[in-house]
Design a protein around this motif. Structure first.
Motif, PDB file in Angstrom:
ATOM      1  N   LEU A  98       0.726  -1.186   0.097  1.00  0.00           N
ATOM      2  CA  LEU A  98       0.305  -0.116   0.006  1.00  0.00           C
ATOM      3  C   LEU A  98       0.940   1.376   0.085  1.00  0.00           C
ATOM      4  O   LEU A  98       1.413   1.371   0.951  1.00  0.00           O
ATOM      5  CB  LEU A  98      -1.252  -0.158   1.440  1.00  0.00           C
ATOM      6  N   GLY A  99       0.811   2.011  -1.279  1.00  0.00           N
ATOM      7  CA  GLY A  99       1.446   3.335  -0.689  1.00  0.00           C
ATOM      8  C   GLY A  99       1.472   4.206  -0.666  1.00  0.00           C
ATOM      9  O   GLY A  99       0.337   4.260   0.262  1.00  0.00           O
ATOM     10  N   TRP A 100       2.900   5.384  -0.855  1.00  0.00           N
ATOM     11  CA  TRP A 100       2.262   6.459   0.381  1.00  0.00           C
ATOM     12  C   TRP A 100       1.646   7.462  -0.603  1.00  0.00           C
ATOM     13  O   TRP A 100       1.485   6.718  -1.651  1.00  0.00           O
ATOM     14  CB  TRP A 100       3.315   6.707   0.970  1.00  0.00           C
ATOM     15  N   ALA A 101       1.193   8.380   0.109  1.00  0.00           N
ATOM     16  CA  ALA A 101       0.449   9.277  -0.677  1.00  0.00           C
ATOM     17  C   ALA A 101       1.637   9.994  -2.107  1.00  0.00           C
ATOM     18  O   ALA A 101       2.449  10.088  -1.810  1.00  0.00           O
ATOM     19  CB  ALA A 101       0.025  11.203   0.284  1.00  0.00           C
ATOM     20  N   GLY A 102       0.475  10.081  -3.011  1.00  0.00           N
ATOM     21  CA  GLY A 102       1.547  10.301  -4.262  1.00  0.00           C
ATOM     22  C   GLY A 102       2.680   9.758  -5.363  1.00  0.00           C
ATOM     23  O   GLY A 102       3.465  10.644  -5.668  1.00  0.00           O
ATOM     24  N   CYS A 103       2.281   8.441  -4.592  1.00  0.00           N
ATOM     25  CA  CYS A 103       3.213   7.327  -4.929  1.00  0.00           C
ATOM     26  C   CYS A 103       2.881   6.930  -5.569  1.00  0.00           C
ATOM     27  O   CYS A 103       2.107   6.430  -6.271  1.00  0.00           O
ATOM     28  CB  CYS A 103       3.620   6.180  -4.026  1.00  0.00           C
ATOM     29  N   GLN A 104       3.961   7.109  -6.908  1.00  0.00           N
ATOM     30  CA  GLN A 104       4.263   6.195  -8.283  1.00  0.00           C
ATOM     31  C   GLN A 104       4.474   5.217  -8.570  1.00  0.00           C
ATOM     32  O   GLN A 104       5.428   4.089  -7.753  1.00  0.00           O
ATOM     33  CB  GLN A 104       4.925   6.747  -9.098  1.00  0.00           C
ATOM     34  N   ASP A 105       3.772   4.530  -9.010  1.00  0.00           N
ATOM     35  CA  ASP A 105       3.984   2.655  -9.536  1.00  0.00           C
ATOM     36  C   ASP A 105       4.995   2.128  -9.748  1.00  0.00           C
ATOM     37  O   ASP A 105       5.770   1.510  -9.085  1.00  0.00           O
ATOM     38  CB  ASP A 105       2.900   2.088 -10.614  1.00  0.00           C
ATOM     39  N   ARG A 106       5.543   2.820 -10.653  1.00  0.00           N
ATOM     40  CA  ARG A 106       7.229   2.324 -10.294  1.00  0.00           C
ATOM     41  C   ARG A 106       7.953   2.164  -9.387  1.00  0.00           C
ATOM     42  O   ARG A 106       9.260   1.579  -9.462  1.00  0.00           O
ATOM     43  CB  ARG A 106       8.053   3.516 -12.044  1.00  0.00           C
ATOM     44  N   TYR A 107       7.634   3.293  -8.244  1.00  0.00           N
ATOM     45  CA  TYR A 107       8.517   2.832  -7.729  1.00  0.00           C
ATOM     46  C   TYR A 107       8.019   2.354  -6.696  1.00  0.00           C
ATOM     47  O   TYR A 107       8.900   1.466  -5.777  1.00  0.00           O
ATOM     48  CB  TYR A 107       8.494   4.540  -6.730  1.00  0.00           C
ATOM     49  N   THR A 122       2.261 -10.537  -4.677  1.00  0.00           N
ATOM     50  CA  THR A 122       2.604  -9.356  -4.734  1.00  0.00           C
ATOM     51  C   THR A 122       0.930  -8.671  -5.181  1.00  0.00           C
ATOM     52  O   THR A 122       0.472  -8.544  -6.653  1.00  0.00           O
ATOM     53  CB  THR A 122       3.511  -8.808  -5.558  1.00  0.00           C
ATOM     54  N   VAL A 123       0.301  -7.800  -4.468  1.00  0.00           N
ATOM     55  CA  VAL A 123      -0.429  -6.671  -5.060  1.00  0.00           C
ATOM     56  C   VAL A 123      -0.214  -5.289  -4.434  1.00  0.00           C
ATOM     57  O   VAL A 123       0.246  -5.123  -2.862  1.00  0.00           O
ATOM     58  CB  VAL A 123      -2.021  -7.199  -4.700  1.00  0.00           C
ATOM     59  N   ARG A 124      -0.370  -4.588  -5.780  1.00  0.00           N
ATOM     60  CA  ARG A 124       0.579  -2.852  -5.869  1.00  0.00           C
ATOM     61  C   ARG A 124      -1.110  -1.889  -5.754  1.00  0.00           C
ATOM     62  O   ARG A 124      -1.557  -2.039  -6.775  1.00  0.00           O
ATOM     63  CB  ARG A 124       1.281  -2.599  -6.599  1.00  0.00           C
ATOM     64  N   TYR A 125      -1.279  -1.332  -4.788  1.00  0.00           N
ATOM     65  CA  TYR A 125      -2.356  -0.336  -4.907  1.00  0.00           C
ATOM     66  C   TYR A 125      -1.491   0.514  -3.856  1.00  0.00           C
ATOM     67  O   TYR A 125      -2.005   1.044  -2.784  1.00  0.00           O
ATOM     68  CB  TYR A 125      -3.259  -0.690  -4.360  1.00  0.00           C
ATOM     69  N   THR A 126      -1.989   2.249  -4.575  1.00  0.00           N
ATOM     70  CA  THR A 126      -1.936   2.950  -3.929  1.00  0.00           C
ATOM     71  C   THR A 126      -3.184   3.867  -4.294  1.00  0.00           C
ATOM     72  O   THR A 126      -3.213   4.338  -5.536  1.00  0.00           O
ATOM     73  CB  THR A 126      -0.954   4.031  -4.487  1.00  0.00           C
ATOM     74  N   ALA A 127      -3.633   4.838  -3.064  1.00  0.00           N
ATOM     75  CA  ALA A 127      -4.626   5.451  -3.330  1.00  0.00           C
ATOM     76  C   ALA A 127      -4.930   6.978  -3.372  1.00  0.00           C
ATOM     77  O   ALA A 127      -2.952   6.989  -3.382  1.00  0.00           O
ATOM     78  CB  ALA A 127      -5.011   5.958  -1.385  1.00  0.00           C
ATOM     79  N   PRO A 128      -5.235   7.313  -4.957  1.00  0.00           N
ATOM     80  CA  PRO A 128      -5.740   8.551  -5.222  1.00  0.00           C
ATOM     81  C   PRO A 128      -5.335   9.990  -3.854  1.00  0.00           C
ATOM     82  O   PRO A 128      -5.759   9.740  -2.984  1.00  0.00           O
ATOM     83  CB  PRO A 128      -7.251   8.788  -6.039  1.00  0.00           C
ATOM     84  N   VAL A 129      -4.368  10.756  -4.620  1.00  0.00           N
ATOM     85  CA  VAL A 129      -4.039  11.217  -3.323  1.00  0.00           C
ATOM     86  C   VAL A 129      -5.662  13.031  -2.814  1.00  0.00           C
ATOM     87  O   VAL A 129      -5.327  12.285  -1.871  1.00  0.00           O
ATOM     88  CB  VAL A 129      -3.239  12.997  -3.833  1.00  0.00           C
ATOM     89  N   ASP A 130      -6.303  12.574  -3.538  1.00  0.00           N
ATOM     90  CA  ASP A 130      -7.324  13.545  -3.206  1.00  0.00           C
ATOM     91  C   ASP A 130      -8.594  12.987  -2.077  1.00  0.00           C
ATOM     92  O   ASP A 130      -8.735  13.324  -1.025  1.00  0.00           O
ATOM     93  CB  ASP A 130      -8.267  13.973  -4.703  1.00  0.00           C
ATOM     94  N   THR A 131      -8.318  11.375  -2.402  1.00  0.00           N
ATOM     95  CA  THR A 131      -9.015  11.316  -2.005  1.00  0.00           C
ATOM     96  C   THR A 131      -8.488  10.751  -0.092  1.00  0.00           C
ATOM     97  O   THR A 131      -8.955  10.312   0.948  1.00  0.00           O
ATOM     98  CB  THR A 131      -8.974   9.119  -1.859  1.00  0.00           C
TER      99      THR A 131
END
Length: 373
Positions: A98-107, A122-131
């Protein structure tokens, strides 16, 4: 949706109307007026179709989750699989990143490769910044959608490890837990890894987070970041004040906007690993150590690795060897423990083994503080 541009709701076309009501003497003005009316209707229909298409696209974007799933190669060695009778296919651990705010998937992909190279899913997901900042109410359905994804993929039959980054990942993890409790769908979580998290909510920390997220854009300077920070602080204060006032009249369990405050009393008893740094200016290391003490006082199996000079969510970049050793050792230890699950309808965690529930016994373990070189 497709429709004729001159269609009439009663099955009569615009041309039929023009021919039926055209005067015998042939009034050009009347025909022109009818043509203008038909053109106006056609324009209105096109506008309605465009609006419907836009609404449909917006709805699809809201319903969609931009996640990435990676399965290991069949030939990949896996040191974490536990074979138990005929359930070998269900014993491949799954790591939810679960990525940090503003994290791009390539990171985030760099971290997932740590596990993929060792045969884990593995499962990768980052919540949108506005949420995470502006539309926090949308985090509730996002948490439910991730839970549904886990169930649809039959991942709830596998051991799960959550790898969380910063407060953005912790806030998302918090809402996944809420979805699990709401729908009474326990997961086979073996452990949780916190990278640079969690931290208490502060105006200075929020300002630094905004600067880190939007700082890559030239138009975002210090004044803009400060304005966003003050706006969010006021908005959050008003939002929480309204919720507190509403709770005086309507019984409800408000969702804490701070993952630190919410997760410090988390009822789940999964082992936890904390990776943090004294040089982190976004999440102060004292916040993480305070959180560790609170969890340890509740009997949680806590492991921690403190680094001296790594920046926020950049520990792996500066100390790749120590980072990989820490997370792999943690997962290996978690896989040797029985599965921890929350018994439905109870606030007391139980250890489920061979269909029997037993009270859990926890151990404590603290790793050494790694000095900078």
């Amino acid at each position: 949706m497709s429709s004729s541009s001159s269609a009439h709701p009663y099955g009569v076309t615009g041309n039929d109307i023009a021919r039926e009501y055209q005067p015998y003497g042939g009034s050009a003005g009347f025909v022109a007026s009818t043509s203008k009316t038909s053109a106006r209707q056609q324009q209105q229909q096109q506008q309605q179709q465009q609006q419907q298409q836009q609404q449909q696209q917006e709805q699809e974007r809201e319903d969609a989750l931009e996640y990435f799933i990676k399965f290991p190669k069949p030939t990949a060695d896996n040191d974490f699989v536990l074979v138990n009778g005929n359930e070998e296919h269900n014993n491949v651990p799954i790591v939810m990143l679960l990525g940090w705010a503003g994290c791009q998937d390539r990171y985030l992909m760099k971290y997932s490769k740590i596990y993929e190279e060792r045969g884990l899913i593995t499962v990768r997901y980052t919540a949108p910044v506005d949420t995470l900042f502006w539309k926090r109410s949308e985090m509730i359905p996002i948490g439910e959608k991730i839970l549904k994804l886990i169930q649809d993929m039959n991942f709830d039959a596998h051991p799960l490890i959550f790898h969380i980054f910063s407060n953005g990942g912790a806030y998302l993890y918090q809402h996944i837990n809420l979805a699990v409790r709401k729908h009474k769908s326990p997961l086979q979580v073996r452990g949780v890894i916190f990278d640079s998290a969690p931290g208490e909510r502060r105006v200075l920390g929020l300002y630094r987070a905004i600067t880190a997220i939007y700082g890559r854009q030239k138009r975002c300077n210090c004044i803009t970041a400060l304005a966003i920070t003050l706006t969010l602080s006021i908005m959050w204060f008003l939002e929480e004040s309204f919720v507190a006032f509403k709770s005086l009249f309507i019984k409800s369990t408000p969702v804490n906007a701070s993952p630190f405050c919410e997760l410090k009393n988390e009822v789940n008893k999964y082992p936890q690993l904390f990776l943090y740094s004294k040089a982190d200016v976004v999440i102060p290391y004292r916040d993480v150590e305070k959180f560790i003490r609170l969890r340890r006082d509740q009997g949680i199996d806590v492991s921690s690795v403190c680094f001296e000079d790594a920046e926020h969510v950049k520990i792996y970049t500066k100390y790749p060897t120590q980072y990989v050793q820490s997370v792999c050792s943690f997962i290996r230890n978690c896989m040797t423990m029985p599965t921890y699950q929350l018994l439905l309808g109870s606030e007391t965690p139980f250890l489920l083994t061979s269909g029997q529930a037993h009270n859990t016994a926890q151990t404590q373990r603290v790793y050494c503080c790694i000095a900078g070189r």
